[in-house]
Design an enzyme around this catalytic site. Structure first.
Site, PDB file in Angstrom:
ATOM      1  N   TYR A 273       4.377  16.433  10.405  1.00 60.54           N
ATOM      2  CA  TYR A 273       4.662  15.579   9.234  1.00 60.54           C
ATOM      3  C   TYR A 273       5.687  16.288   8.297  1.00 60.54           C
ATOM      4  O   TYR A 273       5.064  17.571   7.843  1.00 60.54           O
ATOM      5  CB  TYR A 273       3.228  15.328   8.808  1.00 60.54           C
ATOM      6  CG  TYR A 273       3.226  14.844   7.445  1.00 60.54           C
ATOM      7  CD1 TYR A 273       3.888  13.731   6.858  1.00 60.54           C
ATOM      8  CD2 TYR A 273       2.369  15.310   6.442  1.00 60.54           C
ATOM      9  CE1 TYR A 273       4.148  13.369   5.516  1.00 60.54           C
ATOM     10  CE2 TYR A 273       2.109  14.964   5.062  1.00 60.54           C
ATOM     11  CZ  TYR A 273       3.216  13.727   4.501  1.00 60.54           C
ATOM     12  OH  TYR A 273       2.754  13.515   3.486  1.00 60.54           O
TER      13      TYR A 273
ATOM     14  N   ASP B  71      -6.506  17.085  10.631  1.00 60.12           N
ATOM     15  CA  ASP B  71      -6.224  16.183   9.723  1.00 60.12           C
ATOM     16  C   ASP B  71      -6.185  14.932  10.664  1.00 60.12           C
ATOM     17  O   ASP B  71      -5.315  14.483  11.385  1.00 60.12           O
ATOM     18  CB  ASP B  71      -4.576  16.326   9.339  1.00 60.12           C
ATOM     19  CG  ASP B  71      -3.962  15.226   8.066  1.00 60.12           C
ATOM     20  OD1 ASP B  71      -4.683  14.178   8.138  1.00 60.12           O
ATOM     21  OD2 ASP B  71      -3.043  15.670   7.589  1.00 60.12           O
TER      22      ASP B  71
ATOM     23  N   ILE C  70      -6.013  11.650   9.322  1.00 61.00           N
ATOM     24  CA  ILE C  70      -5.652  10.536   8.461  1.00 61.00           C
ATOM     25  C   ILE C  70      -5.422   9.135   9.034  1.00 61.00           C
ATOM     26  O   ILE C  70      -5.666   8.237   8.563  1.00 61.00           O
ATOM     27  CB  ILE C  70      -4.579  10.868   7.585  1.00 61.00           C
ATOM     28  CG1 ILE C  70      -4.324  10.041   6.335  1.00 61.00           C
ATOM     29  CG2 ILE C  70      -3.410  11.242   8.404  1.00 61.00           C
ATOM     30  CD1 ILE C  70      -3.339  10.344   5.193  1.00 61.00           C
TER      31      ILE C  70
ATOM     32  N   LYS D 245      -4.031   5.419   5.168  1.00 67.19           N
ATOM     33  CA  LYS D 245      -3.433   4.849   6.437  1.00 67.19           C
ATOM     34  C   LYS D 245      -4.388   3.728   6.737  1.00 67.19           C
ATOM     35  O   LYS D 245      -4.160   2.567   7.010  1.00 67.19           O
ATOM     36  CB  LYS D 245      -3.069   5.586   7.149  1.00 67.19           C
ATOM     37  CG  LYS D 245      -2.419   6.950   6.704  1.00 67.19           C
ATOM     38  CD  LYS D 245      -0.993   6.859   6.394  1.00 67.19           C
ATOM     39  CE  LYS D 245      -0.543   7.874   5.699  1.00 67.19           C
ATOM     40  NZ  LYS D 245       0.959   7.803   5.098  1.00 67.19           N
TER      41      LYS D 245
HETATM   42  C1  LIG Z   1      -0.524  13.617   8.621  1.00 66.67           C
HETATM   43  C2  LIG Z   1      -0.574  13.324   7.182  1.00 66.67           C
HETATM   44  N1  LIG Z   1      -1.379  14.045   6.228  1.00 66.67           N
HETATM   45  C3  LIG Z   1      -1.395  13.612   4.840  1.00 66.67           C
HETATM   46  C4  LIG Z   1      -0.718  12.885   4.378  1.00 66.67           C
HETATM   47  C5  LIG Z   1      -0.659  12.418   2.931  1.00 66.67           C
HETATM   48  O1  LIG Z   1      -1.523  11.252   2.896  1.00 66.67           O
HETATM   49  P1  LIG Z   1      -2.245  10.811   1.313  1.00 66.67           P
HETATM   50  O2  LIG Z   1      -1.370   9.679   0.995  1.00 66.67           O
HETATM   51  O3  LIG Z   1      -3.484  10.598   1.536  1.00 66.67           O
HETATM   52  O4  LIG Z   1      -2.066  11.970   0.600  1.00 66.67           O
HETATM   53  C6  LIG Z   1       0.164  11.966   5.388  1.00 66.67           C
HETATM   54  C7  LIG Z   1       1.061  10.689   4.907  1.00 66.67           C
HETATM   55  O5  LIG Z   1       2.037  10.225   5.366  1.00 66.67           O
HETATM   56  C8  LIG Z   1       0.266  12.277   6.611  1.00 66.67           C
HETATM   57  O6  LIG Z   1       1.005  11.480   7.672  1.00 66.67           O
END
Ligand SMILES: Cc1ncc(COP(=O)(O)O)c(C=O)c1O
Length: 470
Positions: free
Chosen positions: A145, A230, A232, A272
């Site tokens: 990312y 992570d 998410i 997400k």
């Molecule tokens: C792998 C990953 N980590 C963290 C984030 C950041 O997310 P947040 O909007 O919760 O700060 C993203 C956002 O695209 C992501 O894809």
């Protein structure tokens, strides 16, 4: 500028990467079906816009939660005044249970091990501050990312050392890639403090396999370092294999009372899975009490507002709603991913087989004029300025091989996605024609007359106000 700090002046923030540049270009000329049908379609934003109707219908049925009332009585004052920086217990319980549900109720998560943060961005940075010192390194599998360069490195001064993954095995993490990254850090005199993975992966759209998870656990155990997972995108797994959290692997191995239990930390966010990045709701889950305590103190710099916690504690405690939301949202994502794959296939483009997330990892190596990152940028510029699609080049995700792109599919309507697929098909056809005719690509793209005809093909009408000259 002279009077400002070194932090402000250094460019470790990564804002000048093509990932962010693409967003800026999109903002200058955003596509709108009616008002700007020739504008740029945003396919570089991992947003989940597919299930807002479900959120809205829940809000309509729960006026107390929306109006900051409890049993009909206003609790505005309670919410608006002092907030305990450890978070609302009711929200933390609801969040822990929601995370368990997404993990198929195969793991038990304790709300006291959760630290609330303003999104996963803040969670990842906070963990860096807790686990490493300036100049230490974290190992990250590539592609990763693009925001991590900002989130993990910028303010903390931590270094990222890539674990080089490649297309030969579908970008899977291998033992030798892990060892090689560790050696590379040693060669650079960097102390390795941990590995950070995204599971499911951004940008690959795939879940980590059991084999990879075991490799990672064994690796960090052998080296005595941390693992940050992570997760998410954990609620967005729409095809088999199912999502397996590293926490489940530890539980299955009966590692609960061992040292390694404290070396593994999960990052989560509702940005997400619920599609609410604007609400800024994230969390760290750690079994290490010291990490929880330090991260809780640091969370003062990025708390989640009380009214957001109140609203979401009511929403996430509604188990009937969360069950329906998660399963319906997965169905919708699967449908979208299939639309994208079909559209790209019609244009002769393939993707890495994926089962999760809001994007596909798209293989455009055959469209490159040479196997270089310069050629990747060349094709990216054509796609953004002439075709009108903002997609993220693999180089912005630190991919080791040129020609891969991340393409998002859940931040737009089906009509817009169809329009994007139509544009890409026309583009690839025109590229192929050029190749068959044997003309030089650069020459082709520099000739105004050819640009004109491409713009005509793409938009089926006059190109006058199509801003491809920049
Ligand atoms: C792998 C990953 N980590 C963290 C984030 C950041 O997310 P947040 O909007 O919760 O700060 C993203 C956002 O695209 C992501 O894809």
């Amino acid at each position: 500028m002279k009077l400002l700090s070194k932090k402000v002046k250094c460019n470790a923030h990564g804002q000048d990467s093509s990932y962010f540049l693409g967003w800026q270009e999109y903002e200058k000329n955003p596509y709108n079906e009616v008002r700007n049908p020739r504008g740029i379609i945003q396919m570089g934003l991992a947003e989940n816009q597919l299930s807002f109707d479900l959120l809205e219908s829940w809000l309509a049925q729960n006026p107390d939660a929306v109006g900051f009332k409890k049993n009909g009585e206003s609790i505005l004052k309670e919410l608006a005044l002092h907030q305990d920086y450890r978070g609302l217990p009711a929200f933390k319980n609801a969040l822990a249970e929601f995370m368990e549900e997404i993990r198929g109720n195969k793991v038990r998560l304790k709300s006291e091990n959760l630290v609330l943060t303003a999104g996963a961005t803040s969670a990842n940075e906070t963990l860096m501050f807790c686990l490493a010192d300036p100049g230490n390194a974290f190992l990250l599998p590539t592609p990763y990312y693009p925001g991590f360069d900002r989130d993990l490195k910028w303010r903390t001064e931590i270094q990222i050392v890539p674990i080089q993954c490649n297309s030969s095995n579908g970008f899977r993490i291998t033992g030798s890639a892990l060892e090689e990254a560790y050696k590379e850090a040693e060669r650079r005199n960097l102390k390795v403090k941990g590995v950070l993975v995204t599971n499911p992966s951004n940008p690959l759209g795939i879940t980590l396999s059991l084999h990879e998870l075991n490799l990672l656990v064994n690796f960090i155990e052998a080296k005595g370092i941390h693992l940050i997972s992570d997760e998410i995108y954990s609620g967005l797994v729409f095809n088999s294999p199912d999502f397996v959290s590293v926490m489940e692997v530890l539980m299955n191995k009966n590692y609960m009372n061992t040292q390694i239990w404290n070396q593994i930390h999960i990052v989560y966010s509702l940005s997400k899975d619920l599609g609410i990045p604007g609400f800024r709701v994230g969390a760290i889950y750690s079994n290490d009490k010291e990490v929880v305590s330090a991260a809780t103190k640091m969370s003062s710099f990025g708390l989640v507002s009380s009214q957001t916690q109140y609203l979401l504690s009511a929403m996430l405690s509604d188990k009937k709603f969360t069950k329906t939301y998660v399963s319906e949202n997965r169905k919708r994502l699967k449908h979208r991913q299939e639309m994208l794959i079909r559209g790209l296939r019609n244009a002769g483009i393939r993707c890495l087989e994926s089962n999760a997330g809001l994007f596909c990892w798209v293989d455009m190596r055959h469209l490159l004029s040479s196997n270089t990152f310069e050629a990747e940028m060349e094709i990216w510029k054509k796609i953004i300025y002439e075709v009108g699609l903002n997609i993220s080049p693999g180089s912005s995700c630190h991919c080791a091989e040129p020609g891969w792109f991340r393409v998002c599919f859940a931040n737009m309507s089906e009509e817009t996605l169809n329009c994007a697929m139509q544009r890409i098909k026309v583009f690839v056809n025109s590229e192929c024609k050029t190749n068959v005719n044997g003309s030089n690509r650069n020459q082709f793209w520099n000739k105004n007359s050819r640009r004109k005809s491409l713009a005509n093909w793409v938009f089926g009408q006059s190109f006058h106000d199509y801003k491809y000259e920049r």
